[in-house]
Design an enzyme around this catalytic site. Sequence first.
Site, PDB file in Angstrom:
ATOM      1  N   ARG A   1      -7.329   0.097   5.752  1.00 14.99           N
ATOM      2  CA  ARG A   1      -6.411  -0.800   6.465  1.00 14.99           C
ATOM      3  C   ARG A   1      -7.128  -2.018   7.053  1.00 14.99           C
ATOM      4  O   ARG A   1      -6.624  -3.126   7.003  1.00 14.99           O
ATOM      5  CB  ARG A   1      -5.728  -0.043   7.611  1.00 14.99           C
ATOM      6  CG  ARG A   1      -4.423   0.564   7.216  1.00 14.99           C
ATOM      7  CD  ARG A   1      -3.733   1.206   8.402  1.00 14.99           C
ATOM      8  NE  ARG A   1      -2.615   2.013   7.921  1.00 14.99           N
ATOM      9  CZ  ARG A   1      -1.397   1.556   7.706  1.00 14.99           C
ATOM     10  NH1 ARG A   1      -1.122   0.301   7.944  1.00 14.99           N
ATOM     11  NH2 ARG A   1      -0.434   2.339   7.260  1.00 14.99           N
TER      12      ARG A   1
ATOM     13  N   GLU B   1      -5.504   8.449   5.198  1.00 14.95           N
ATOM     14  CA  GLU B   1      -4.103   8.730   5.527  1.00 14.95           C
ATOM     15  C   GLU B   1      -3.490   9.564   4.415  1.00 14.95           C
ATOM     16  O   GLU B   1      -3.723   9.317   3.235  1.00 14.95           O
ATOM     17  CB  GLU B   1      -3.306   7.421   5.648  1.00 14.95           C
ATOM     18  CG  GLU B   1      -3.762   6.540   6.790  1.00 14.95           C
ATOM     19  CD  GLU B   1      -2.961   5.245   6.853  1.00 14.95           C
ATOM     20  OE1 GLU B   1      -1.777   5.265   6.463  1.00 14.95           O
ATOM     21  OE2 GLU B   1      -3.520   4.222   7.294  1.00 14.95           O
TER      22      GLU B   1
ATOM     23  N   GLU C   1       4.232  -1.314   1.894  1.00 16.45           N
ATOM     24  CA  GLU C   1       3.459  -1.629   3.093  1.00 16.45           C
ATOM     25  C   GLU C   1       2.170  -2.366   2.715  1.00 16.45           C
ATOM     26  O   GLU C   1       1.750  -3.300   3.390  1.00 16.45           O
ATOM     27  CB  GLU C   1       3.133  -0.350   3.873  1.00 16.45           C
ATOM     28  CG  GLU C   1       2.688  -0.672   5.276  1.00 16.45           C
ATOM     29  CD  GLU C   1       2.305   0.561   6.089  1.00 16.45           C
ATOM     30  OE1 GLU C   1       1.819   0.370   7.206  1.00 16.45           O
ATOM     31  OE2 GLU C   1       2.459   1.696   5.595  1.00 16.45           O
TER      32      GLU C   1
ATOM     33  N   ASP D   1       7.356 -11.263   1.705  1.00 18.96           N
ATOM     34  CA  ASP D   1       7.707 -12.238   2.735  1.00 18.96           C
ATOM     35  C   ASP D   1       6.811 -13.473   2.573  1.00 18.96           C
ATOM     36  O   ASP D   1       5.932 -13.731   3.387  1.00 18.96           O
ATOM     37  CB  ASP D   1       7.514 -11.583   4.105  1.00 18.96           C
ATOM     38  CG  ASP D   1       8.017 -12.470   5.218  1.00 18.96           C
ATOM     39  OD1 ASP D   1       8.877 -13.320   4.929  1.00 18.96           O
ATOM     40  OD2 ASP D   1       7.544 -12.341   6.351  1.00 18.96           O
TER      41      ASP D   1
ATOM     42  N   HIS E   1      12.069   6.623   5.945  1.00 16.92           N
ATOM     43  CA  HIS E   1      11.251   6.685   4.718  1.00 16.92           C
ATOM     44  C   HIS E   1      11.469   5.353   4.016  1.00 16.92           C
ATOM     45  O   HIS E   1      12.466   5.170   3.316  1.00 16.92           O
ATOM     46  CB  HIS E   1      11.744   7.808   3.793  1.00 16.92           C
ATOM     47  CG  HIS E   1      11.442   9.179   4.280  1.00 16.92           C
ATOM     48  ND1 HIS E   1      10.170   9.624   4.501  1.00 16.92           N
ATOM     49  CD2 HIS E   1      12.268  10.224   4.574  1.00 16.92           C
ATOM     50  CE1 HIS E   1      10.205  10.893   4.911  1.00 16.92           C
ATOM     51  NE2 HIS E   1      11.470  11.270   4.975  1.00 16.92           N
TER      52      HIS E   1
ATOM     53  N   CYS F   1      10.127   4.101   1.502  1.00 10.69           N
ATOM     54  CA  CYS F   1      10.103   4.110   0.030  1.00 10.69           C
ATOM     55  C   CYS F   1      11.474   4.457  -0.545  1.00 10.69           C
ATOM     56  O   CYS F   1      11.817   4.040  -1.634  1.00 10.69           O
ATOM     57  CB  CYS F   1       9.040   5.061  -0.507  1.00 10.69           C
ATOM     58  SG  CYS F   1       8.762   6.490   0.502  1.00 10.69           S
TER      59      CYS F   1
END
Length: 869
Positions: free
Chosen positions: A523, A556, A567, A624, A835, A837
Amino acid sequence: GANSHILYWTLYMVKRAAAKHLIERYYHQLTEGCGNESCSNSWCASSVGFNRMDNNAAAVKALELYKVNAKLCDPHPSKKGTASAYLESSAHSNSACSNRKMNHKDVHSVRDNFKDVNYLTEEKVYEILDICGEKEDYSPLIRVIGRVFSSAEGLVQSFRRSKPHTKEELKSLQGKDEDKDEDEKEAAACSATAMEEDSPASSSSSRLGEGSSGENDVQKLAPDEVSVDIEAVRRVYERLLSNEKIEAAFLNALVYLSPNVECDLTYHNVYSRDQNYLNLFVIVMENSNLHSPEYLEIALPQFCKAMSKLPLAAQAKLARLWSHYSAEQIRRMVETFQQLITYKVISNEFNSRNLVNDDDAVVASTKCLKIVYYANVLGGDLDMEHNEEEDEEPIPESSELTLQELLGEERRNKKGPRVDPLETELGIRTNDCRRPLIPFEEFVNEPLNEVLEMDKDYTFFKVETENKFSFMTCPFILNAVTKNLGLYYDNRIRMYSERRITVLYSLVQGQQLNPYLRLKVRRDHIIDDALVRLEMIAMENPADLKKQLYVEFEGEQGVDEGGVSKEFFQLVVEEIFNPDIGMFTYDERTKLFWFNASSFENEGQYTLIGIVLGLAIYNNCILDVHFPMVVYRKLMGKKGTFRDLADANPVLYQSLTELLDYEGSVEDDMMITFQISQTDLFGNPLMYDLRENGDKIPVTNENRKEFVAQYAEYMLNKSVEKQFKAFRRGFHMVTNESPLKYLFRPEEIELLICGSRNLDFLALEETTEYDGGYNRDSRIIKEFWETLHSFGEEQKRLFLQFTTGTDRAPVGGLGKLKMIIAKNGPDTDRLPTSHTCFNVLLLPEYSSKEKLRERLLKAITYAKGFGML
């Protein structure tokens, strides 16, 4: 909207009325006959040996005959009284009964005068019109129109251009007007007989081009010119179409003409022998009644089928000719074909067994619409220059060993992205058109999009067989949602192919199995990790970029069902567009990003963001990103020009426009030169010469246009050339074999990448599904929607971000999102979770509306880093 519904309903009623009308005619034919004693139609009561049937049996049989489009007789003059009611529909078939004679001697004498008229001129039409007006009998003119307009040879020779009319001649031609009080039944009967008694039995194509109109054939035509006098044709139609009986003659003649023309083009190669054959299509298309209901049943579908058989060169010539027409004339032609498509779609039950692709009329009119589409592009505001140069080194194609080769087949489609043959013939691309004559949206047919089975259509598109038509070959008629589905199938099949190849590789060569594009990233080092991994893939095997993306964040747990990828994209975009990094500059006024000309970052970073954009399209994720439209135009192969500054840099655009419009002396009053100054990252001025020794060349009234063009060229192309090329290369690594460029225009590409800014939460409510014990009528669900609708714009975006991973609507709007709200236990203090996804919102059954609002707001406001599973 409402208008289209009215249109559909009108068409539906027209269809019903036409059907009823024809069934009645079959019924009369079976019960009373046509009145001709020598009739040879076995389904006519007048024919020899016909077995009489009672009225009920006749009614059932009439319905059967209508369904199979059986032969219809025209009523004999002896039955004129009963026949007059349904004479105008004689277009349903070519009559099996003939040899009618009219009784009026004076009509005979007039008719005989015109027996030798085999083609028409404007003067000839008016001459006959005047004689008919004096006699108050229009049947001679109707007969001539029937004869000429139902004969390919006659029509091709008609209305030829000769020496230009003088103004006086034009005035006298337009001044004449016909008398409209004449015997209706007589004229209608004549229109029905015109073809039978005078039309050649078969097509006259073999005699075409032998110069029967003498002097007119000598003209040498330009590529967008025809030998027909179009203005004369328009004047003739204007005068004749106001007369209902004469109008019926055009309709009937077209029904008779079209099959012969289709045969001519399919088997006799007529156009290559005589290019004047195109006149026939030009003349028929000038008929402003073509999109009236009477034509929809038979005449127009048959004519479209004939027109769709035109060879490529002829289609290109029509497109060039029509490109000189006005927007209104183009719109009329578009509406003509669109109405036929809509009419056929709403009057048939199309589904996965009965494909719209198999409907001849819909396919033919779509092919005709394509000619008008390119005329619309050619006639628009064109920019044929300013093309981006291709990449120096070609982007490698998929794995050196492909699925087909593994299965012993040759690799298909090595030619890369598809290009429309008509586009090639015309030497034009849709993207060359800045603004078409009429908006591109008018070519989209929504009812067709609703019934199109895209999985089947995509298969026809890929396999390219002669006998199956794909609407993807006419992308202008499809909306963005439908095209996006086609792209989705293409991407999935390519991902599936890459997976199959990987499996076969591992079997053949014992290689490590890796059917996905796996990215393992930290990350806090997301850009570096992604960049290193994607750069390695791009160098070693770019085909891996076409595998399905599978992201894993180090340390993770979580299976990537799409949400982790979402994400990942989100974080990469946030990081790369962070102004502190300095890859892109941000304009506060326009809220848009632009490439930083003085960035310290290496080209690899720009390639990465190009790859990310490509992967987002490829994996159906919305990003975005906020670029001016010129970025998407550049991706599609067009350079930025002065006009693109309007949204990319409005302040500069405004000042350059003022320079162009300045009425005083530019040199004396403004004192600017061909040297411009920019500021770098640290605010230092950088000087740039637009021409050699630019600081010594003043901008004058004479050279200001050149100054403006070069200023825009520098700002949008030269100054960011290195950065943009790297960015485009990354984008093409993922999309180079996809039909993306073929299907989408630049503004649609933006929609694919960024989604829609228009958020319709009522549409979302309509399509949301429920799970775990909730349903549409549950108390908490009703309270949830009341709460959501009461949110402000910003809170709604946060909710969308929380539930789906992006605050934009997908292509086609929020109704396409397929959100699920699932019950997550009884009343509790826990926050809602999601969720991303699967676009699932997990909502506990809170005890009150107030608590629901408070918990939901807290969840969406503090969502980053937790709550998104």
